[in-house]
Design a protein around this motif. Structure first.
Motif, mmCIF file in Angstrom:
data_model
loop_
_atom_site.group_PDB
_atom_site.id
_atom_site.type_symbol
_atom_site.label_atom_id
_atom_site.label_comp_id
_atom_site.label_asym_id
_atom_site.label_seq_id
_atom_site.Cartn_x
_atom_site.Cartn_y
_atom_site.Cartn_z
ATOM 1 N N ASN A 31 -1.663 2.528 18.400
ATOM 2 C CA ASN A 31 -3.086 2.616 17.884
ATOM 3 C C ASN A 31 -3.327 3.895 17.356
ATOM 4 N N THR A 32 -2.433 4.954 17.174
ATOM 5 C CA THR A 32 -2.569 6.156 16.475
ATOM 6 C C THR A 32 -1.466 6.268 15.396
ATOM 7 N N ALA A 33 -1.211 5.154 14.794
ATOM 8 C CA ALA A 33 -0.138 5.062 13.900
ATOM 9 C C ALA A 33 -0.607 5.864 12.554
ATOM 10 N N THR A 34 0.410 6.393 11.885
ATOM 11 C CA THR A 34 0.004 7.218 10.706
ATOM 12 C C THR A 34 -0.271 6.342 9.615
ATOM 13 N N LYS A 35 -1.428 6.724 8.727
ATOM 14 C CA LYS A 35 -1.834 5.747 7.724
ATOM 15 C C LYS A 35 -1.532 6.494 6.283
ATOM 16 N N LEU A 36 -1.191 5.857 5.221
ATOM 17 C CA LEU A 36 -1.093 6.168 4.192
ATOM 18 C C LEU A 36 -2.429 6.321 3.503
ATOM 19 N N LEU A 37 -3.037 7.717 3.184
ATOM 20 C CA LEU A 37 -4.389 7.668 2.815
ATOM 21 C C LEU A 37 -4.253 7.923 1.292
ATOM 22 N N LYS A 38 -3.369 8.428 0.610
ATOM 23 C CA LYS A 38 -3.327 8.749 -0.911
ATOM 24 C C LYS A 38 -1.841 8.648 -1.276
ATOM 25 N N SER A 39 -1.449 8.080 -2.528
ATOM 26 C CA SER A 39 -0.143 8.162 -3.092
ATOM 27 C C SER A 39 -0.405 7.974 -4.570
ATOM 28 N N ASP A 40 0.372 8.904 -5.251
ATOM 29 C CA ASP A 40 0.580 8.757 -6.766
ATOM 30 C C ASP A 40 1.634 8.939 -7.220
ATOM 31 N N ASN A 41 2.362 8.161 -8.178
ATOM 32 C CA ASN A 41 3.664 8.546 -8.565
ATOM 33 C C ASN A 41 3.739 8.237 -10.152
ATOM 34 N N ASN A 42 4.245 9.168 -10.790
ATOM 35 C CA ASN A 42 4.377 9.075 -12.388
ATOM 36 C C ASN A 42 5.711 9.420 -12.941
ATOM 37 N N ASN A 43 6.516 8.954 -13.394
ATOM 38 C CA ASN A 43 7.993 9.376 -13.800
ATOM 39 C C ASN A 43 8.079 8.844 -15.152
ATOM 40 N N ASP A 44 8.276 9.806 -16.035
ATOM 41 C CA ASP A 44 8.359 9.222 -17.760
ATOM 42 C C ASP A 44 9.852 8.804 -17.858
ATOM 43 N N GLY A 45 10.797 8.753 -17.029
ATOM 44 C CA GLY A 45 12.282 8.370 -17.340
ATOM 45 C C GLY A 45 13.029 9.318 -18.140
ATOM 46 N N SER A 46 12.459 10.361 -18.393
ATOM 47 C CA SER A 46 13.471 11.381 -19.142
ATOM 48 C C SER A 46 13.551 12.777 -18.216
ATOM 49 N N ASN A 48 10.912 14.071 -16.643
ATOM 50 C CA ASN A 48 9.360 14.744 -16.163
ATOM 51 C C ASN A 48 8.993 13.747 -15.129
ATOM 52 N N TYR A 49 8.457 14.183 -13.939
ATOM 53 C CA TYR A 49 7.759 13.519 -12.999
ATOM 54 C C TYR A 49 6.509 14.141 -12.178
ATOM 55 N N TYR A 50 5.811 13.469 -11.522
ATOM 56 C CA TYR A 50 4.657 13.996 -10.663
ATOM 57 C C TYR A 50 4.598 12.962 -9.508
ATOM 58 N N PHE A 51 4.563 13.542 -8.250
ATOM 59 C CA PHE A 51 3.860 12.283 -7.010
ATOM 60 C C PHE A 51 3.459 13.461 -6.147
ATOM 61 N N ASN A 52 2.702 12.481 -5.521
ATOM 62 C CA ASN A 52 1.900 13.209 -4.219
ATOM 63 C C ASN A 52 1.628 11.910 -3.209
ATOM 64 N N TYR A 53 1.201 12.665 -1.915
ATOM 65 C CA TYR A 53 0.925 11.560 -1.136
ATOM 66 C C TYR A 53 0.175 12.249 0.025
ATOM 67 N N GLU A 54 -0.650 11.783 0.519
ATOM 68 C CA GLU A 54 -1.453 12.264 1.956
ATOM 69 C C GLU A 54 -1.350 11.275 3.097
ATOM 70 N N GLN A 55 -1.568 11.575 4.219
ATOM 71 C CA GLN A 55 -1.430 10.720 5.301
ATOM 72 C C GLN A 55 -2.480 11.140 6.442
ATOM 73 N N SER A 56 -2.895 10.329 7.111
ATOM 74 C CA SER A 56 -3.913 10.638 8.360
ATOM 75 C C SER A 56 -3.555 11.547 9.133
ATOM 76 N N ASP A 57 -2.178 11.913 9.402
ATOM 77 C CA ASP A 57 -1.636 12.923 10.376
ATOM 78 C C ASP A 57 -1.808 14.254 9.805
ATOM 79 N N GLY A 58 -2.407 14.355 8.652
ATOM 80 C CA GLY A 58 -2.400 15.907 7.967
ATOM 81 C C GLY A 58 -1.443 16.077 7.017
ATOM 82 N N THR A 59 -0.362 15.194 7.066
ATOM 83 C CA THR A 59 1.156 15.476 6.217
ATOM 84 C C THR A 59 0.479 15.253 4.691
ATOM 85 N N LYS A 60 0.941 16.265 3.903
ATOM 86 C CA LYS A 60 0.685 16.179 2.532
ATOM 87 C C LYS A 60 2.053 16.569 1.914
ATOM 88 N N HIS A 61 2.221 15.968 0.553
ATOM 89 C CA HIS A 61 3.307 16.331 -0.320
ATOM 90 C C HIS A 61 2.925 16.372 -1.611
#
Length: 126
Positions: A31-46, A48-61
């Motif tokens: 019942n308290t499973a962690t949920k993904l709230l936000k996620s973004d990923n951009n990789n130009d293949g050369s 250069n890249y950017y990513f982020n995510y945020e979870q319901s348990d307070g984890t962010k990267h």
């Protein structure tokens, strides 16, 4: 013989109670499973890249990577970002870091309200 039956009965009772407690624990965990709230990923293949995510348990990267010296004999990626989480003791940990050809350099903050330092996505341009 009666002692053996008594011990066997006691062991079965303990197993029964423990299995019920484990079942309740697992049901609560589901019942308290962690949920993904936000996620973004951009990789130009050369490189250069950017990513982020945020979870319901307070984890962010969040991380941005920029390719440096492309076309040279020793190209490398500079990665900058942060990650944070909340410990089982309800303390927030925040790690801001940079990694490049010189290694990984973290800065760790600990506390109930450690403030994240956001990485600017426009770094990808240089």
């Amino acid at each position: 013989m009666n002692k053996l039956l008594l011990v066997l009965y006691f062991v079965l009772a303990v197993i029964s109670v423990n299995s019920q407690l484990i079942g309740k624990f697992l049901a609560g965990a589901q019942n308290t499973a962690t949920k993904l709230l936000k996620s973004d990923n951009n990789n130009d293949g050369s490189g250069n890249y950017y990513f982020n995510y945020e979870q319901s348990d307070g984890t962010k990267h969040e991380e941005t990577g920029v390719l440096k010296d492309p076309g040279s004999l020793n190209p490398f990626v500079v990665a900058k970002g942060f990650y944070e989480w909340i410990s089982p003791e309800n303390r927030k940990y925040h790690v801001q870091y940079e990694a490049d050809q010189n290694g990984y350099r973290p800065k760790v903050e600990e506390g109930p309200g450690a403030t994240p330092i956001r990485v600017v996505a426009t770094m990808m341009g240089g």
